[in-house]
Design a protein around this motif. Structure first.
Motif: not given
Length: 245
Positions: A166-174
């Protein structure tokens, strides 16, 4: 497995509220709300795959894909006025789901963004790149029941993969600009939240041409646990539904 959990169906309710959990969270986070919210509101909590009763399902690592899947699950229930409430990561997802639903002709009546920096002001810190202890440290700093689970070695092994996802998902979100988005937004934060301050929360206003409100309550990142009654009162006020008797 279905995407939504509704512990108290209310076929008579005039309005639906769809609640999206934070990173590492699950639908159970919103369970206490179901009985406390106005009888005029039917509450549905989104259950992301890869956790709780969907633990055996693959995690979704891409925000755009997750948004499409959630929007697809909500679409059949948009026959009544509906609002979206998201906390932290869930706030960004709620905004994106609202955008997609609006594009498809089923705009929600309101978006509540809780404990979150706005999508176009996310910051560069990457928790997902830290080692296990680093991820756990971040969760403990933010607080909440998920942090308690990560202190338990057995639960930690179970929980950490989807927390990191989940952290990666939101950190990769643009964020991609969406001119013409006119759904009202209410941002709600805790006054001692280390993740988002009042100035940053106020920037949610830049994302809609509709009404905007900012509410600050006492508390940290998970202020909404202790301040549940006040949060629900704000939701009910914004949706113009009668308060709980």
């Amino acid at each position: 497995m279905t995407w939504l959990r509704c512990v108290e169906p209310r076929p008579w309710a005039a309005t639906r509220l769809f609640c999206l959990p934070h990173a590492g969270g699950s639908a159970v986070f919103y369970r206490p709300w179901a009985k406390e919210i106005s009888p005029a509101v039917e509450l549905h909590a989104v259950q992301y795959p890869g956790r709780a009763d969907r633990l055996a399902e693959p995690l979704v690592a891409d925000a755009d894909r997750l948004v499409r899947l959630i929007a697809g699950a909500l679409a059949p229930l948009m026959d009544r006025p509906a609002a979206l409430f998201g906390h932290s990561m869930g706030a960004v997802l709620a905004y994106e789901v609202a955008r997609l639903l609006r594009e498809r002709g089923a705009a929600p009546v309101h978006v509540f963004a809780s404990g979150a920096r706005p999508p176009h002001d996310r910051g560069a810190d990457r928790v997902s790149d830290r080692d296990d202890d680093g991820v756990v440290a971040e969760m403990i700093e933010l607080g909440g029941t998920d942090a308690d689970a990560l202190r338990n070695p057995e639960l930690r092994e179970l929980v950490l993969p989807y927390v990191r996802n989940d952290f990666a998902l939101i950190e990769d979100y643009a964020h991609r600009p969406a001119p013409g988005f006119d759904v009202p937004i209410t941002a709600i934060i805790g006054d001692a939240d280390p993740h988002v301050d009042r100035a940053r929360a106020a920037r949610w206003a830049e994302l809609t041409t509709g009404p905007f409100a900012l509410k600050e309550l006492p508390g940290d990142h998970f202020y909404l646990v202790e301040r549940q009654a006040e949060v629900l009162a704000e939701v009910q006020r914004a949706l113009d539904v009668p308060a709980t008797p």
